[in-house]
Motif scaffolding. Structure first.
Motif, PDB file in Angstrom:
ATOM      1  N   LEU A   1      -1.379 -63.273  -0.109  1.00 23.55           N
ATOM      2  CA  LEU A   1      -2.808 -63.355  -1.170  1.00 23.55           C
ATOM      3  C   LEU A   1      -2.192 -62.596  -2.486  1.00 23.55           C
ATOM      4  O   LEU A   1      -1.269 -61.730  -2.575  1.00 23.55           O
ATOM      5  N   ASN A   2      -3.455 -63.068  -3.510  1.00 22.71           N
ATOM      6  CA  ASN A   2      -3.090 -62.993  -4.832  1.00 22.71           C
ATOM      7  C   ASN A   2      -4.113 -61.491  -5.807  1.00 22.71           C
ATOM      8  O   ASN A   2      -4.380 -61.861  -6.740  1.00 22.71           O
ATOM      9  N   GLN A   3      -4.854 -60.959  -4.511  1.00 23.12           N
ATOM     10  CA  GLN A   3      -5.847 -60.352  -4.910  1.00 23.12           C
ATOM     11  C   GLN A   3      -6.264 -59.230  -4.161  1.00 23.12           C
ATOM     12  O   GLN A   3      -5.397 -59.356  -2.928  1.00 23.12           O
ATOM     13  N   PRO A   4      -6.513 -57.572  -4.284  1.00 14.86           N
ATOM     14  CA  PRO A   4      -6.824 -56.315  -3.113  1.00 14.86           C
ATOM     15  C   PRO A   4      -7.330 -57.048  -2.043  1.00 14.86           C
ATOM     16  O   PRO A   4      -7.835 -58.479  -1.754  1.00 14.86           O
ATOM     17  N   PHE A   5      -7.403 -56.693  -0.903  1.00 19.29           N
ATOM     18  CA  PHE A   5      -7.946 -56.669   0.560  1.00 19.29           C
ATOM     19  C   PHE A   5      -7.660 -55.833   1.563  1.00 19.29           C
ATOM     20  O   PHE A   5      -7.241 -54.740   0.514  1.00 19.29           O
ATOM     21  N   ASP A   6      -8.327 -55.989   2.313  1.00 16.90           N
ATOM     22  CA  ASP A   6      -8.812 -54.847   3.766  1.00 16.90           C
ATOM     23  C   ASP A   6      -7.592 -54.092   4.083  1.00 16.90           C
ATOM     24  O   ASP A   6      -7.453 -55.321   4.944  1.00 16.90           O
ATOM     25  N   SER A   7      -6.633 -52.657   3.786  1.00 18.60           N
ATOM     26  CA  SER A   7      -5.764 -52.890   4.488  1.00 18.60           C
ATOM     27  C   SER A   7      -5.500 -51.260   4.064  1.00 18.60           C
ATOM     28  O   SER A   7      -5.501 -51.454   2.518  1.00 18.60           O
ATOM     29  N   TYR A   8      -4.877 -50.324   4.959  1.00 17.94           N
ATOM     30  CA  TYR A   8      -4.348 -49.519   4.457  1.00 17.94           C
ATOM     31  C   TYR A   8      -2.911 -49.214   4.756  1.00 17.94           C
ATOM     32  O   TYR A   8      -2.694 -49.918   5.535  1.00 17.94           O
ATOM     33  N   ILE A   9      -2.428 -48.556   3.746  1.00 16.21           N
ATOM     34  CA  ILE A   9      -1.080 -48.403   3.975  1.00 16.21           C
ATOM     35  C   ILE A   9      -0.720 -46.914   4.718  1.00 16.21           C
ATOM     36  O   ILE A   9      -0.507 -46.164   3.968  1.00 16.21           O
ATOM     37  N   ASN A  10       0.190 -46.880   5.655  1.00 11.77           N
ATOM     38  CA  ASN A  10       0.315 -45.292   6.565  1.00 11.77           C
ATOM     39  C   ASN A  10       1.270 -45.181   6.016  1.00 11.77           C
ATOM     40  O   ASN A  10       2.757 -46.062   6.402  1.00 11.77           O
ATOM     41  N   THR A  11       1.946 -44.364   5.818  1.00 12.25           N
ATOM     42  CA  THR A  11       2.922 -43.167   5.297  1.00 12.25           C
ATOM     43  C   THR A  11       2.583 -42.467   6.343  1.00 12.25           C
ATOM     44  O   THR A  11       1.986 -41.441   6.648  1.00 12.25           O
TER      45      THR A  11
END
Length: 165
Positions: free
Chosen positions: A87-97
């Protein structure tokens, strides 16, 4: 005038002229020698400084490498890697830390990092920019285009250079 006085006068004038010429030649020779010595010392100093820079950069990269690996393990996922790759643009996802990132080693050496310009130092700075970004915003859909671009680049660098499979 007496012949002895003339000979003595000529002898003295010749001695003075030879002395002056000798002094001038010696002066110019010593100046030239000093300049060559200074240039030689400058070259030695530059070589030593360059060696020290290379060694310091290598040491910094090794110290910081472990911290990057630990931080990247917190955010790595195959799904995220695939999405960032396609993908080349922001998408619906969370980065869990699981916990906050460690910046201890980076904070110790960041002022040394900015003294040296190299491709690897630029990569390290991008990676830590990504960690700071993720710590501020873990919702990728809220990233600006520039933030998303940074995430993609830094994540890719981590995969290629720091990820232990």
């Amino acid at each position: 005038m007496d012949k002895e006085i003339i000979v003595s006068l000529i002898s003295n004038i010749t001695t003075i002229i030879v002395g002056i010429i000798t002094a001038i030649v010696a002066y110019k020779g010593s100046i030239r020698g000093a300049k060559e010595q200074i240039e030689h010392e400058r070259q030695l100093l530059n070589a030593t400084t360059e060696e020290q820079k290379v060694f310091a950069q290598m040491a910094i990269e090794r110290f910081i490498s472990n911290e990057i690996k630990m931080n990247f393990k917190q955010i790595f996922s195959k799904n995220l890697a695939n999405s960032l790759n396609t993908l080349n643009q922001p998408f619906d996802s969370y980065i869990n830390t699981a916990k906050s990132f460690s910046f201890e080693e980076f904070n110790k050496v960041k002022y040394e990092l900015i003294k040296t310009k190299s491709n690897s130092i630029e990569k390290i700075i991008k990676i830590y920019d990504m960690f700071y970004l993720i710590e501020r915003k873990n919702d990728i859909s809220r990233y600006t285009h520039e933030e998303f671009k940074l995430l993609k680049e830094a994540y890719s660098i981590c995969l290629l250079e720091y990820w232990e499979k």
